[in-house]
Design a protein around this motif. Structure first.
Motif, PDB file in Angstrom:
ATOM      1  N   GLN A  38      -2.291 -17.907  61.948  1.00 15.76           N
ATOM      2  CA  GLN A  38      -3.113 -16.726  62.210  1.00 15.76           C
ATOM      3  C   GLN A  38      -4.599 -17.027  62.395  1.00 15.76           C
ATOM      4  O   GLN A  38      -5.370 -16.118  62.717  1.00 15.76           O
ATOM      5  CB  GLN A  38      -2.936 -15.724  61.069  1.00 15.76           C
ATOM      6  N   ALA A  62      -0.810  -6.288  65.278  1.00 16.43           N
ATOM      7  CA  ALA A  62       0.648  -6.217  65.142  1.00 16.43           C
ATOM      8  C   ALA A  62       1.211  -7.596  64.815  1.00 16.43           C
ATOM      9  O   ALA A  62       2.118  -7.735  63.981  1.00 16.43           O
ATOM     10  CB  ALA A  62       1.271  -5.673  66.423  1.00 16.43           C
ATOM     11  N   ALA A  63       0.673  -8.641  65.469  1.00 16.48           N
ATOM     12  CA  ALA A  63       1.107 -10.015  65.169  1.00 16.48           C
ATOM     13  C   ALA A  63       0.765 -10.383  63.728  1.00 16.48           C
ATOM     14  O   ALA A  63       1.572 -11.011  63.020  1.00 16.48           O
ATOM     15  CB  ALA A  63       0.445 -10.987  66.142  1.00 16.48           C
ATOM     16  N   PHE A  65       0.429  -8.285  61.227  1.00 20.04           N
ATOM     17  CA  PHE A  65       1.313  -7.506  60.370  1.00 20.04           C
ATOM     18  C   PHE A  65       2.668  -8.195  60.217  1.00 20.04           C
ATOM     19  O   PHE A  65       3.214  -8.286  59.109  1.00 20.04           O
ATOM     20  CB  PHE A  65       1.499  -6.104  60.934  1.00 20.04           C
ATOM     21  N   LEU A  66       3.227  -8.710  61.315  1.00 24.10           N
ATOM     22  CA  LEU A  66       4.526  -9.381  61.262  1.00 24.10           C
ATOM     23  C   LEU A  66       4.447 -10.660  60.428  1.00 24.10           C
ATOM     24  O   LEU A  66       5.380 -10.985  59.679  1.00 24.10           O
ATOM     25  CB  LEU A  66       5.015  -9.692  62.676  1.00 24.10           C
ATOM     26  N   LEU A  69       4.284  -9.527  56.896  1.00 22.29           N
ATOM     27  CA  LEU A  69       5.586  -8.982  56.508  1.00 22.29           C
ATOM     28  C   LEU A  69       6.564 -10.090  56.123  1.00 22.29           C
ATOM     29  O   LEU A  69       7.326  -9.967  55.155  1.00 22.29           O
ATOM     30  CB  LEU A  69       6.153  -8.146  57.651  1.00 22.29           C
ATOM     31  N   ALA A  70       6.541 -11.189  56.872  1.00 19.62           N
ATOM     32  CA  ALA A  70       7.424 -12.315  56.562  1.00 19.62           C
ATOM     33  C   ALA A  70       7.057 -12.947  55.221  1.00 19.62           C
ATOM     34  O   ALA A  70       7.938 -13.328  54.436  1.00 19.62           O
ATOM     35  CB  ALA A  70       7.350 -13.356  57.674  1.00 19.62           C
ATOM     36  N   GLU A 111       3.094 -10.051  72.801  1.00 20.79           N
ATOM     37  CA  GLU A 111       4.305  -9.325  72.426  1.00 20.79           C
ATOM     38  C   GLU A 111       5.531 -10.236  72.460  1.00 20.79           C
ATOM     39  O   GLU A 111       6.433 -10.114  71.625  1.00 20.79           O
ATOM     40  CB  GLU A 111       4.504  -8.127  73.357  1.00 20.79           C
ATOM     41  N   TYR A 114       5.921 -12.086  69.158  1.00 25.80           N
ATOM     42  CA  TYR A 114       6.043 -11.359  67.894  1.00 25.80           C
ATOM     43  C   TYR A 114       7.157 -11.925  67.005  1.00 25.80           C
ATOM     44  O   TYR A 114       6.953 -12.136  65.805  1.00 25.80           O
ATOM     45  CB  TYR A 114       6.286  -9.872  68.153  1.00 25.80           C
ATOM     46  N   PRO A 115       8.354 -12.190  67.549  1.00 24.90           N
ATOM     47  CA  PRO A 115       9.400 -12.771  66.687  1.00 24.90           C
ATOM     48  C   PRO A 115       9.024 -14.142  66.139  1.00 24.90           C
ATOM     49  O   PRO A 115       9.435 -14.510  65.031  1.00 24.90           O
ATOM     50  CB  PRO A 115      10.621 -12.864  67.623  1.00 24.90           C
ATOM     51  N   PHE A 118       6.834 -13.955  63.055  1.00 26.93           N
ATOM     52  CA  PHE A 118       7.604 -13.611  61.862  1.00 26.93           C
ATOM     53  C   PHE A 118       8.421 -14.802  61.352  1.00 26.93           C
ATOM     54  O   PHE A 118       8.341 -15.155  60.173  1.00 26.93           O
ATOM     55  CB  PHE A 118       8.544 -12.434  62.161  1.00 26.93           C
TER      56      PHE A 118
END
Length: 225
Positions: A38, A62-63, A65-66, A69-70, A111, A114-115, A118
Motif C-alpha cells: 500500500q 477501495a484498494a 479497504f480491501l 479487510l484481509a 479495479e 482489487y482481488p 486482498f
C-alpha cells in the motif's frame, strides 16, 4: 532441520515465488500498479487529494479497504471460527488467480487488481513467519535488510545462527525474484493470461501443506502408541 521444518521452509519459498510472480504481473500488465503493498497507493492517494482527482482517490481507497479487510480477516476469523486459515488462503488464491486471466485488458487497472490487494495481504498475514523469523512472501525491502544485516553479523562474529538467518532471507529473495522473472518472461507472449502460470506454485504450496498435515497426523499417531 527436521522434516516439519523443511516442509515449512519449502512452503515459504513456494509462496515467495507466488508473491514475486503476482507483484511483477501487476506491474507489467496493469499500468505499473503494485498490487502487493500500500505504500505507493497511499502516496498516490495524497497526490490525487492535493490535485483534486476524486475519482482516483475513491478507486485507491477501495484498494486500501480491501487490503485492510484481509488483515482483519486474518486476525479475527481464527478467533471466531474453527477455520484452517492457511488452507483457506491458498484455495482462495487459486480461485482469484484463475479468475484474473479473464479480466479484460481494457479494464481499469486499479479495479482489475482489487482481488490481488486482498489475497496478497491475506498471504502476508497468514504466512508471514518461517522458522521464527518475520519474513514476507509478498515484498522484499525488509527481507533485503535482514539478509545483508545477517551476513554482516556473521562476518563479524562467525555465529552460525546469523548464517542460518541469512540463508533463509536470501532464499526468500531468490525465490521471490525467480517468481518475478517468470511473470516478466511469460507476460511477453501471454499477456493477461500469463497469470495462470502462477497456479503452478500455488498447487505446489497446497501439496506441501497437505504433506505437513499428514506428517503431523503420523507423529500424533506414533505418540499415542
Amino acid at each position: 532441520m527436521n522434516e516439519k521444518e523443511r516442509l515449512e521452509l519449502y512452503l515459504h519459498y513456494s509462496l515467495s515465488l507466488t508473491g514475486g510472480f503476482m507483484g511483477a504481473y501487476a506491474l507489467i500488465n496493469r499500468s505499473e500498479i503494485f498490487g502487493s503493498a500500500q505504500t505507493s497507493n497511499l502516496i498516490h492517494s495524497v497526490i490525487d487529494l492535493l490535485g483534486g482527482n476524486w475519482e482516483s482517490i475513491l478507486l485507491r481507497l477501495a484498494a486500501l479497504f480491501l487490503f485492510i479487510l484481509a488483515i482483519m480477516a486474518s486476525v479475527l476469523l481464527p478467533r471466531y471460527y474453527k477455520i484452517n486459515l492457511r488452507l483457506g488462503c491458498i484455495v482462495l488464491e487459486l480461485i482469484v488467480v484463475a479468475a484474473l486471466g479473464f479480466f479484460p485488458e481494457s479494464m481499469n487497472p486499479m479495479e482489475a487488481l482489487y482481488p490481488v490487494f486482498f489475497i496478497m495481504a491475506l498471504q502476508w498475514c497468514t504466512f508471514g513467519n518461517v522458522r521464527g523469523y518475520v519474513c514476507s512472501t509478498i515484498f522484499s525491502t525488509n527481507n533485503l535488510r535482514q539478509f545483508i544485516a545477517s551476513l554482516c553479523e556473521y562476518y563479524y562474529d562467525k555465529d552460525q545462527k546469523h548464517l542460518e538467518k541469512a540463508k533463509i532471507y536470501g532464499g526468500t529473495l531468490l525465490y521471490y525474484h525467480l517468481g518475478a522473472a517468470s511473470a516478466i518472461l511469460s507476460s511477453i507472449p501471454l499477456g493477461i493470461q500469463s497469470v495462470w502460470l502462477c497456479l503452478i506454485p500455488l498447487c505446489i504450496s497446497l501439496a506441501l501443506l497437505e504433506a505437513e498435515r499428514l506428517l503431523l497426523k503420523v507423529r500424533a499417531s506414533q505418540a499415542s502408541l
